[in-house]
Design a protein around this motif. Structure first.
Motif, PDB file in Angstrom:
ATOM      1  N   GLY A 166       0.838  -1.190   0.000  1.00  0.00           N
ATOM      2  CA  GLY A 166       0.000   0.000   0.000  1.00  0.00           C
ATOM      3  C   GLY A 166       0.871   1.237   0.000  1.00  0.00           C
ATOM      4  O   GLY A 166       2.004   1.222  -0.485  1.00  0.00           O
ATOM      5  N   HIS A 167       0.379   2.320   0.601  1.00  0.00           N
ATOM      6  CA  HIS A 167       1.149   3.558   0.686  1.00  0.00           C
ATOM      7  C   HIS A 167       0.909   4.169   2.062  1.00  0.00           C
ATOM      8  O   HIS A 167       0.008   3.736   2.806  1.00  0.00           O
TER       9      HIS A 167
ATOM     10  N   SER B 158      -2.549   4.612   3.302  1.00  0.00           N
ATOM     11  CA  SER B 158      -3.436   3.443   3.363  1.00  0.00           C
ATOM     12  C   SER B 158      -2.599   2.159   3.258  1.00  0.00           C
ATOM     13  O   SER B 158      -2.448   1.587   2.183  1.00  0.00           O
ATOM     14  N   TYR B 159      -2.003   1.783   4.386  1.00  0.00           N
ATOM     15  CA  TYR B 159      -1.202   0.565   4.407  1.00  0.00           C
ATOM     16  C   TYR B 159      -2.102  -0.662   4.532  1.00  0.00           C
ATOM     17  O   TYR B 159      -3.119  -0.640   5.247  1.00  0.00           O
ATOM     18  N   PHE B 160      -1.720  -1.747   3.841  1.00  0.00           N
ATOM     19  CA  PHE B 160      -2.384  -3.031   4.019  1.00  0.00           C
ATOM     20  C   PHE B 160      -1.783  -3.698   5.260  1.00  0.00           C
ATOM     21  O   PHE B 160      -0.557  -3.795   5.395  1.00  0.00           O
TER      22      PHE B 160
END
Length: 977
Positions: A602-603, A606-608
């Motif tokens: 993600g980034h 918005s991390y997974f």
């Protein structure tokens, strides 16, 4: 006019072998034919005496008469060609009969002294005596051990050699002297100026005289003129032990005719009636003149690591199955040399151009002044990209232009290895005459029969025509198969769970070290990443070793529950289970790093997450360095631990057996010099039927490391080469020092392992293509160069921008401060995404999709090019060399023609000399078998394994039906089983 004198060369063979001319030549008078027979006998006698003198001269063979053999049968006849014969060294008390096998039972073992055990041993040994074997009983030792020595007389050897269709060496035939004795075809083209180097590397001919090539044929007592059976070199100790083992496996130990499966030494060992059964080594390790001492000092010595192996002597002492393993291991080690040199050259090139790599120099020279986004949530703070300088430079050593070249090279190398092994195997198969051996019909395994002892329903086996227990399909077979399959899936899931556990360890330790690094200047980003990767790989290796033993035990237990009838079926099923589990166990973590780590992060906005934690990310240089470290630690660590354990475990079990021997003995009685060979060998560890399995498995797993992931670790072939040089000698030393002498076994090739190697080679093409395309930075750099013609500013192009004000509350670093209206803080992260002021904020850029398309295109092009080259290589390299193919056809033709000619002479001399008045009744020779195929069918008529087993069981269960079985099974054989 003997066969030897008739064919002094292969010239004009068709004319010499013309049956018409033979009839015309000898049709005139019976006196001429009788004189021909007399001449034939005289020349054969003269040839035997001459060969005997040669054998005595070169081999120093003792000349004594075998016990219980006709007085006329003396050692004679074989021209030894100045080679050392394999002669027995251990004898009965008379000093004449050799000890071919030893049975041991323990009077201190409760299971061995029951009345049932005594009765079984008595019946079993009586049946051995009836079969023609000779037994000699040693006095009971103070430790309770009772040794029974077994000797196989020549008549038994002749009979069972025919029954087993053993291929035995023929007499020396000049027409067959065109055989090449060189099987090391990789170096046949070396020029004469390299003779000194070749003599330094090849087998020392003074120590191991060249045995040459002796053409063989299926032994038949009716065709003994083809063989030199009176030579002491004919029935080798390996053949003695093999025939005795065959008899031991099939003799009954019960008089109850309803006990259909009360036979075989394996069942008696299972029931503890005997505690051991083994052939003897031909002497102590210090006994000079023995083959064991010769192999120990010249083959198993680490000082001889640079020399080729004496494969002919290994085959003669241990049999074909073990020698074929060492032949394959030696060939694999030999062909690893070019791969190791190319991999080392690529690594040296990488070291030489280390400071010419623009992206890593940009990192180390702080071309990017922006701070980097935190690597973890909450605890981790911003960091400077120069902290990953060491990591970036080490990554370049394994991720550069040579990576693609070496991956392509290794894919072609794997194909060349298998194709050249097929050629080399064909030469060995011909040299050792393994093409036409008879595969025996296997008996049910003792464990299989024991598990079905409660089953009352029986059915007739259509192959052996004997009654066997019927395995209920729905009540036993299906539930056991489902159970086995389910447990295997559970174990695979367990192996995958360890990978998840190691990933969670890396996440937690990374957070902890980043927290510590705030107060410790020595913990920069590169140190933290390298420490985390190395410790995680070591922990994973420990789990792998532990699970290996669990998997092996569970796999054997499950395979037993599958109720597989024969040992071959059992071994194949066990091999499939263990290799599948080991494959997942060793390669799961490597596959994770290569294809999953850092791909779904993600980034910063918005991390997974995974179990509430951010997924692991790759550094600015990608995950290839972590893949390399994981691969190196598991591969090298596994090899080192296996080498140590392979030597310690046999040493431990040998120590336990030594304690059994010394139990009840005084200090003087336990002296080593006074113990006979059978007691010394009892101390050694039994060589089981699957003892070669872990050796093959270790090498096949190593082959996977060398090929499947070689793009990430070009030094893998070098470490494999160094390990195999040591492994080869240590395996030889272990086999000679810690194990009892195995019974000679004959196999055609390395079996199912070749198909596994072929599958690994095909899989390596796919994995290396994807590693280069998706794990390394090769494709992104290639796309950037195609657009800018240089790597300048590549680092800046590969990093995206992130507004720190967009951090989630849980992701904010400790030094985070809210943005002001006048300024906005920016951090960088490795990805191809739109900047925060873009309309498509944090979305994928067009460059990302261009790189993805280039990666997919590279995979397609790479795999198709490599596969095309592999197909061309396979097409250009035939499985069997043309010269060898022609040579085999020539030998078969000459042998069959010799049989035809000799049979014609024998037929005429027999009819004319016995009945002179019936000369006119002799049929024309054209009415006899006239083609090689017809004669081959004639001389190959002997009992198959199933026919023999059927015959022998009928013999022991119903003597009244013996004559009927004989008449139906052996209509024309003069032998009596």
């Amino acid at each position: 006019m003997s066969v030897v004198s008739l064919y002094q060369s292969g010239e004009n063979l068709d004319m010499e072998m013309n049956p018409e001319s033979d009839v015309m030549e000898h049709r005139h008078s019976n006196e001429e034919v009788c004189s021909l027979a007399e001449s034939l006998k005289e020349e054969q006698t003269e040839s035997q005496n001459k060969a005997k003198s040669n054998c005595d001269l070169f081999c120093d063979v003792p000349n004594h008469i075998e016990v219980n053999e006709p007085p006329s049968r003396k050692d004679s006849s074989q021209q030894c060609d100045a080679v050392r014969c394999a002669k027995p060294k251990i004898f009965f008390n008379d000093g004449v009969r050799s000890v071919d096998f030893v049975l041991v039972w323990n009077a201190l073992n409760e299971d061995s002294i029951t009345p049932q055990a005594y009765a079984k041993r008595q019946i079993f040994e009586t049946n051995l005596l009836r079969e023609g074997l000779q037994l000699e009983y040693e006095s009971q030792e103070a430790n309770g051990l009772n040794f029974i020595k077994i000797y196989a007389p020549k008549e038994v050897l002749r009979r069972y050699s025919e029954i087993l269709k053993l291929r035995m060496p023929m007499r020396e035939i000049p027409a067959l002297r065109q055989v090449s004795t060189h099987t090391n075809f990789l170096v046949e083209g070396i020029n004469n100026q390299w003779d000194k180097i070749k003599s330094w590397v090849f087998v020392d001919k003074n120590t191991f005289p060249d045995k040459g090539h002796r053409f063989t044929a299926i032994y038949s007592r009716d065709r003994e003129y083809l063989f030199d059976i009176d030579s002491p070199c004919f029935f080798t100790p390996a053949i003695h032990s093999r025939i005795v083992q065959f008899i031991l496996d099939r003799k009954r130990f019960s008089k109850n005719p309803n006990s259909s499966f009360a036979f075989g030494i394996e069942r008696l060992l299972e029931e503890k009636a005997y505690v051991a059964a083994y052939p003897l080594h031909d002497g102590d390790l210090k006994t000079k003149g023995s083959t064991r001492h010769l192999l120990f000092t010249q083959w198993a010595s680490l000082c001889k690591w640079y020399r080729y192996q004496p494969l002919d002597y290994i085959k003669e002492y241990f049999g074909v199955k073990i020698s074929l393993y060492f032949a394959w291991l030696g060939f694999y080690t030999h062909i690893l040399l070019p791969a190791a040199l190319v991999g080392l050259a690529c690594f040296i090139y990488s070291c030489a151009t280390l400071y010419d790599n623009q992206p890593s120099e940009d990192i180390c020279n702080e071309k990017i002044t922006d701070k980097m986004c935190p690597l973890c949530d909450g605890w981790c703070d911003y960091w400077n990209i120069t902290e990953s300088c060491v990591h970036a430079r080490i990554t370049y050593l394994f991720d550069n232009a040579t990576t693609v070249f070496f991956a392509i090279f290794m894919s072609i190398w794997a194909t060349l290895f298998l194709e050249m092994w097929k050629r080399y195997s064909a030469e060995i198969t011909h040299r050792w005459d393994l093409t036409g051996f008879d595969v025996q019909e296997e008996h049910p395994r003792p464990q299989y029969l024991a598990r079905l002892a409660h089953v009352k329903r029986k059915q007739v086996n259509v192959v052996t025509n004997t009654m066997e227990p019927h395995v209920p399909f729905w009540r036993l077979r299906v539930p056991m198969t489902i159970l086995s399959f389910s447990v295997v899936l559970l174990l695979v899931a367990l192996a995958l769970a360890t990978v998840v556990a190691v990933v969670l360890y890396r996440m937690s330790i990374l957070v902890s070290l980043k927290a510590v690094s705030k107060s410790n200047e020595y913990f920069d980003n590169s140190t933290v990443m390298l420490f985390t990767t190395c410790t995680a790989a070591c922990i994973n290796l420990v789990f792998i070793v532990i699970f290996n033993y669990i998997y092996t035990y569970v796999a054997e237990y499950l395979t037993e529950f599958e109720l597989l009838r024969t040992q071959t079926e059992f071994d194949d099923s066990l091999t499939l289970k263990i290799y599948l589990l080991q494959f997942v166990n060793y390669y799961a973590s490597i596959f994770y790093i290569a294809f999953f780590k850092g791909k779904f992060v993600g980034h910063p906005n918005s991390y997974f997450t995974f179990f509430g934690y951010r997924q692991e990310e790759c550094g600015p240089g990608g995950c290839l360095l972590e893949l390399c470290i994981q691969l190196a630690i598991i591969m090298i660590g596994k090899q080192a631990m296996n080498t140590v354990l392979e030597m310690l475990f046999p040493l431990f079990f040998k120590w336990l057996n030594t304690l059994k021997v010394k139990t009840g003995l005084t200090k003087d009685q336990s002296g080593k010099g006074r113990q006979p060979q059978w007691i010394k060998d009892f101390k050694l560890v039994e060589w089981g039927p699957r003892s070669l399995f872990p050796e093959y498995l270790e090498m096949v797993l190593q082959y996977g490391f060398v090929t499947i992931f070689v793009a990430a670790f070009p030094l893998a072939p070098l470490f494999a080469l160094l390990n195999n040089i040591l492994e080869m000698r240590l395996d030889a030393r272990k086999l000679l020092t810690f194990y009892r002498r195995p019974v000679s076994q004959r196999v055609r090739d390395i079996g199912v392992w070749y198909r596994i190697l072929d599958s690994i080679g095909k899989l390596s093409v796919v994995t290396n293509g994807f590693i280069i395309a998706f794990t390394s930075e090769f494709i992104p750099k290639l796309v950037y160069i195609s657009q800018h013609n240089t790597l300048d500013d590549y680092l800046n192009n590969s990093l995206s921008y992130f507004d720190t004000g967009d951090f989630n509350i849980s992701s904010r670093p400790p030094s985070w401060s809210p943005p002001t209206n006048s300024s906005r803080d920016i951090c960088r992260y490795p990805d191809y995404r739109e900047p925060p002021d873009s309309p498509n904020e944090y979305k994928r850029t067009s460059l990302f999709w261009q790189i993805l398309a280039a990666r997919l295109a590279f995979v397609v092009i790479f795999e198709n090019v490599v596969v095309l080259v592999m197909i061309i290589v396979k097409w250009c390299i035939p499985d069997v060399p043309t010269e060898l193919h022609d040579q085999i056809r020539r030998e078969t033709y000459v042998t069959n023609e010799i049989i035809i000619k000799q049979e014609a002479i024998r037929a005429q001399s027999r009819h004319i000399c016995t009945s002179p008045k019936k000369l006119e009744n002799i049929r024309n020779i054209n009415e006899a078998p006239a083609t090689p195929e017809q004669w081959d069918r004639l001389i190959s008529k002997s009992l198959s394994g199933s026919e023999f087993d059927l015959l022998i069981h009928h013999n022991e269960q119903s003597n009244s039906g013996m004559s009927e079985v004989k008449s139906s099974v052996l209509p024309s054989s003069p032998s009596s089983v």
